[in-house]
Design a protein around this motif. Structure first.
Motif, PDB file in Angstrom:
ATOM      1  N   THR A   2      -8.774   8.099   5.739  1.00 39.20           N
ATOM      2  CA  THR A   2      -8.123   9.037   6.638  1.00 39.20           C
ATOM      3  C   THR A   2      -6.750   8.543   7.076  1.00 39.20           C
ATOM      4  N   LEU A   3      -6.340   7.372   6.608  1.00 40.75           N
ATOM      5  CA  LEU A   3      -5.022   6.827   6.931  1.00 40.75           C
ATOM      6  C   LEU A   3      -4.067   6.904   5.748  1.00 40.75           C
ATOM      7  N   ILE A   4      -4.539   6.494   4.562  1.00 39.21           N
ATOM      8  CA  ILE A   4      -3.698   6.388   3.371  1.00 39.21           C
ATOM      9  C   ILE A   4      -3.900   7.602   2.470  1.00 39.21           C
ATOM     10  N   ARG A   5      -2.833   8.105   1.891  1.00 45.38           N
ATOM     11  CA  ARG A   5      -2.904   9.163   0.890  1.00 45.38           C
ATOM     12  C   ARG A   5      -2.474   8.569  -0.447  1.00 45.38           C
ATOM     13  N   GLY A   6      -3.429   8.388  -1.353  1.00 47.23           N
ATOM     14  CA  GLY A   6      -3.111   7.810  -2.646  1.00 47.23           C
ATOM     15  C   GLY A   6      -4.222   8.072  -3.643  1.00 47.23           C
ATOM     16  N   LEU A   7      -3.872   8.033  -4.915  1.00 53.22           N
ATOM     17  CA  LEU A   7      -4.831   8.265  -5.989  1.00 53.22           C
ATOM     18  C   LEU A   7      -5.630   7.010  -6.290  1.00 53.22           C
ATOM     19  N   GLU A   8      -6.845   7.192  -6.797  1.00 48.86           N
ATOM     20  CA  GLU A   8      -7.648   6.055  -7.245  1.00 48.86           C
ATOM     21  C   GLU A   8      -7.154   5.526  -8.584  1.00 48.86           C
ATOM     22  N   SER A   9      -6.650   6.404  -9.437  1.00 49.00           N
ATOM     23  CA  SER A   9      -6.153   5.996 -10.753  1.00 49.00           C
ATOM     24  C   SER A   9      -5.158   7.036 -11.241  1.00 49.00           C
ATOM     25  N   LEU A  10      -4.371   6.666 -12.258  1.00 48.48           N
ATOM     26  CA  LEU A  10      -3.391   7.581 -12.829  1.00 48.48           C
ATOM     27  C   LEU A  10      -3.285   7.330 -14.342  1.00 48.48           C
ATOM     28  N   PRO A  11      -4.257   7.805 -15.119  1.00 54.21           N
ATOM     29  CA  PRO A  11      -4.220   7.595 -16.576  1.00 54.21           C
ATOM     30  C   PRO A  11      -3.175   8.491 -17.239  1.00 54.21           C
ATOM     31  N   VAL A  12      -2.279   7.861 -18.006  1.00 56.13           N
ATOM     32  CA  VAL A  12      -1.173   8.594 -18.630  1.00 56.13           C
ATOM     33  C   VAL A  12      -0.968   8.116 -20.066  1.00 56.13           C
ATOM     34  N   ILE A  13      -0.198   8.907 -20.804  1.00 58.57           N
ATOM     35  CA  ILE A  13       0.286   8.519 -22.130  1.00 58.57           C
ATOM     36  C   ILE A  13       1.774   8.813 -22.146  1.00 58.57           C
ATOM     37  N   GLY A  14       2.591   7.820 -22.563  1.00 65.84           N
ATOM     38  CA  GLY A  14       4.034   7.985 -22.551  1.00 65.84           C
ATOM     39  C   GLY A  14       4.641   7.897 -23.935  1.00 65.84           C
ATOM     40  N   THR A  15       5.674   8.698 -24.141  1.00 69.63           N
ATOM     41  CA  THR A  15       6.457   8.646 -25.376  1.00 69.63           C
ATOM     42  C   THR A  15       7.729   7.878 -25.097  1.00 69.63           C
ATOM     43  N   GLU A  71      13.010  10.690  -1.713  1.00 64.65           N
ATOM     44  CA  GLU A  71      12.834  11.266  -0.379  1.00 64.65           C
ATOM     45  C   GLU A  71      11.904  12.482  -0.427  1.00 64.65           C
ATOM     46  N   GLU A  72      12.036  13.317  -1.480  1.00 64.54           N
ATOM     47  CA  GLU A  72      11.163  14.492  -1.577  1.00 64.54           C
ATOM     48  C   GLU A  72       9.722  14.083  -1.852  1.00 64.54           C
ATOM     49  N   MET A  73       9.527  13.019  -2.628  1.00 69.78           N
ATOM     50  CA  MET A  73       8.170  12.499  -2.832  1.00 69.78           C
ATOM     51  C   MET A  73       7.569  12.036  -1.512  1.00 69.78           C
ATOM     52  N   LEU A  74       8.374  11.350  -0.709  1.00 71.79           N
ATOM     53  CA  LEU A  74       7.906  10.866   0.586  1.00 71.79           C
ATOM     54  C   LEU A  74       7.582  12.029   1.520  1.00 71.79           C
ATOM     55  N   ARG A  75       8.394  13.074   1.462  1.00 72.04           N
ATOM     56  CA  ARG A  75       8.117  14.240   2.294  1.00 72.04           C
ATOM     57  C   ARG A  75       6.862  14.963   1.824  1.00 72.04           C
ATOM     58  N   TYR A  76       6.798  15.232   0.528  1.00 70.13           N
ATOM     59  CA  TYR A  76       5.748  16.098  -0.005  1.00 70.13           C
ATOM     60  C   TYR A  76       4.372  15.455   0.062  1.00 70.13           C
ATOM     61  N   GLU A  77       4.295  14.170  -0.246  1.00 67.49           N
ATOM     62  CA  GLU A  77       3.013  13.450  -0.196  1.00 67.49           C
ATOM     63  C   GLU A  77       3.227  12.131   0.541  1.00 67.49           C
ATOM     64  N   ALA A  78       3.381  12.199   1.839  1.00 65.07           N
ATOM     65  CA  ALA A  78       3.610  10.985   2.625  1.00 65.07           C
ATOM     66  C   ALA A  78       2.479   9.986   2.392  1.00 65.07           C
ATOM     67  N   PRO A  79       2.800   8.713   2.099  1.00 65.67           N
ATOM     68  CA  PRO A  79       1.748   7.723   1.847  1.00 65.67           C
ATOM     69  C   PRO A  79       0.811   7.502   3.032  1.00 65.67           C
ATOM     70  N   LEU A  80       1.311   7.702   4.248  1.00 63.71           N
ATOM     71  CA  LEU A  80       0.460   7.634   5.444  1.00 63.71           C
ATOM     72  C   LEU A  80       0.155   9.048   5.911  1.00 63.71           C
ATOM     73  N   GLU A 111       0.825  -1.211   0.000  1.00 63.27           N
ATOM     74  CA  GLU A 111       0.000   0.000   0.000  1.00 63.27           C
ATOM     75  C   GLU A 111       0.863   1.266   0.000  1.00 63.27           C
ATOM     76  N   THR A 112       1.800   1.350   0.928  1.00 59.36           N
ATOM     77  CA  THR A 112       2.591   2.573   1.035  1.00 59.36           C
ATOM     78  C   THR A 112       3.475   2.760  -0.193  1.00 59.36           C
ATOM     79  N   THR A 113       4.084   1.674  -0.686  1.00 62.14           N
ATOM     80  CA  THR A 113       4.961   1.807  -1.849  1.00 62.14           C
ATOM     81  C   THR A 113       4.160   2.091  -3.110  1.00 62.14           C
ATOM     82  N   MET A 114       2.989   1.483  -3.256  1.00 60.82           N
ATOM     83  CA  MET A 114       2.124   1.803  -4.391  1.00 60.82           C
ATOM     84  C   MET A 114       1.820   3.291  -4.418  1.00 60.82           C
TER      85      MET A 114
END
Length: 402
Positions: free
Chosen positions: A381-394, A269-278, A234-237
């Motif tokens: 109220t415990l986990i901070r995460g998106l429901e989905s992440l639709p992207v297009i990559g080159t 580390e900055e991702m973990l700081r800015y949007e902590a998974p918990l 969960e946290t790594t996702m």
């Protein structure tokens, strides 16, 4: 009178709420849902101190609603783990688990994790619109923790539904009972299989580990497996999914990573700081009156330590609300602090570094396939995460030549 926090706003955009609470003081009495009053610690220095304060122990009422739903036996099999234990039980449990969850075992997984990341990305056609959460950010850590524990490949898909409901907790009480009972029954069946026929995996190690004739009880073993399964994916996702979202909404940072791969560890580390998974640490209970800065928290109070707020404290971080990969401080609280510091932190960091390097290898550029404001955050109220992440990559030129 405690302030009632707007739950919808706390889920979708908690940072203005946290900033207002920090401005008022280091801790405040709030209601995180109707009738559930807690003291929320919001500033970095005080949060770090609170995480290490032995006067703030396991809340004896924490999870009581779960026991009312599933019964004491299943509830104990879900919750008798490190994060709900105090010394000396915590000391004993952590010592036993750490023997099996070794740095050597984690480091040995690196080549396999890299191979898995490439295989997952191979399934995505260049230029295809894809939900990178479902196709990459979820299956990578889920496969890793299941591989580490020795979960059979054909059973691993079960954990997504179990996890969604159990993480939602009180918000999906009608489904919680069935999912919790199914999860506990599965882990207990698999434990019996491993006990009869041990393999080279973490679950077999947890069954056999001993220290001066001490070993995990059946309830402790089941609870530790449940904790490792959820915490392990969960946290790594959410680190991977939310971290990529941050890069996509800050394209100059993606360009900086492409130009200098040595920034990847700092970026994680900055991702973990800015949007902590918990969002918060597990609730604590004040065994005595506790001083948090100039605020006195009364004995018997429930205390929630807001990790996300602490990681945005303007007293600690210059430009606290900027996402900046050049930030050198790694002293965030995303993994906690003190005796409850996350035992799986080295694995999460390893997966993060491997995953973002794999994405950089694969794609010259990635863009969101929908406007950022259309994305939804999971209702927890415990986990901070998106429901989905639709992207297009080159695809990167180097990949196209292969």
């Amino acid at each position: 009178m405690p302030r009632q926090l707007p739950v919808d706003e706390l889920v979708s955009d908690p940072y203005p709420i946290y900033a207002a609470l920090r401005a008022e003081g280091p801790a405040a009495a709030v209601e995180v849902r109707p009738g559930y009053q807690v003291w929320m610690v919001t500033r970095y220095v005080e949060a770090r101190q609170a995480l290490a304060n032995p006067a703030l122990g396991n809340d004896p009422g924490n999870g009581r609603w779960m026991a009312d739903v599933v019964g004491d036996a299943v509830n104990a099999a879900m919750n008798k783990h490190l994060l709900r234990a105090d010394p000396p039980d915590h000391t004993r449990l952590r010592r036993l688990v750490s023997k099996a969850f070794s740095g050597t075992r984690v480091a040995a997984l690196a080549p396999w994790i890299s191979k898995l990341a490439d295989e997952l990305l191979d399934r995505i056609e260049p230029g295809e619109k894809v939900d990178l959460l479902d196709s990459f950010a979820l299956p990578l850590p889920l496969q890793v923790i299941c591989e580490l524990l020795g979960i059979p490949a054909g059973d691993r898909h079960l954990f997504r539904d179990w996890s969604d409901v159990i993480i939602s907790g009180a918000h999906q009480r009608d489904r919680y009972k069935d999912m919790a009972e199914a999860l506990v029954a599965y882990v207990q069946r698999l434990t019996a299989v491993k006990r009869a026929d041990p393999q080279d995996d973490l679950l077999s190690d947890l069954i056999s580990v001993r220290d001066d004739d001490d070993q995990l009880s059946d309830q402790e073993l089941t609870a530790m497996v449940v904790l490792l399964l959820f915490a392990g994916h969960e946290t790594t996702m959410n680190l991977l999914g939310t971290g990529l979202f941050l890069l996509l909404t800050h394209p100059e940072q993606w360009a900086a990573l492409r130009a200098d791969r040595s920034l990847v560890p700092a970026a994680v580390e900055e991702m973990l700081r800015y949007e902590a998974p918990l969002r918060t640490a597990f609730p604590r209970y004040a065994r005595e009156g506790v001083q948090i800065g100039d605020v006195t928290i009364p004995v018997g109070a429930v205390v929630m330590i807001a990790l996300q707020s602490a990681n945005h404290d303007e007293r600690r971080y210059v430009s606290n609300d900027d996402f900046d990969l050049a930030r050198t401080s790694a002293t965030h609280l995303a993994f906690g602090h003190g005796i409850h510091f996350c035992v799986g932190a080295p694995l999460a960091r390893l997966e993060g570094r491997i995953a973002f390097n794999a994405l950089l290898d694969r794609y010259e550029s990635i863009s969101l396939a929908v406007p950022p404001e259309d994305l939804r955050w999971r209702f927890s109220t415990l986990i901070r995460g998106l429901e989905s992440l639709p992207v297009i990559g080159t695809e990167a030129v180097s990949r196209q030549r292969q």
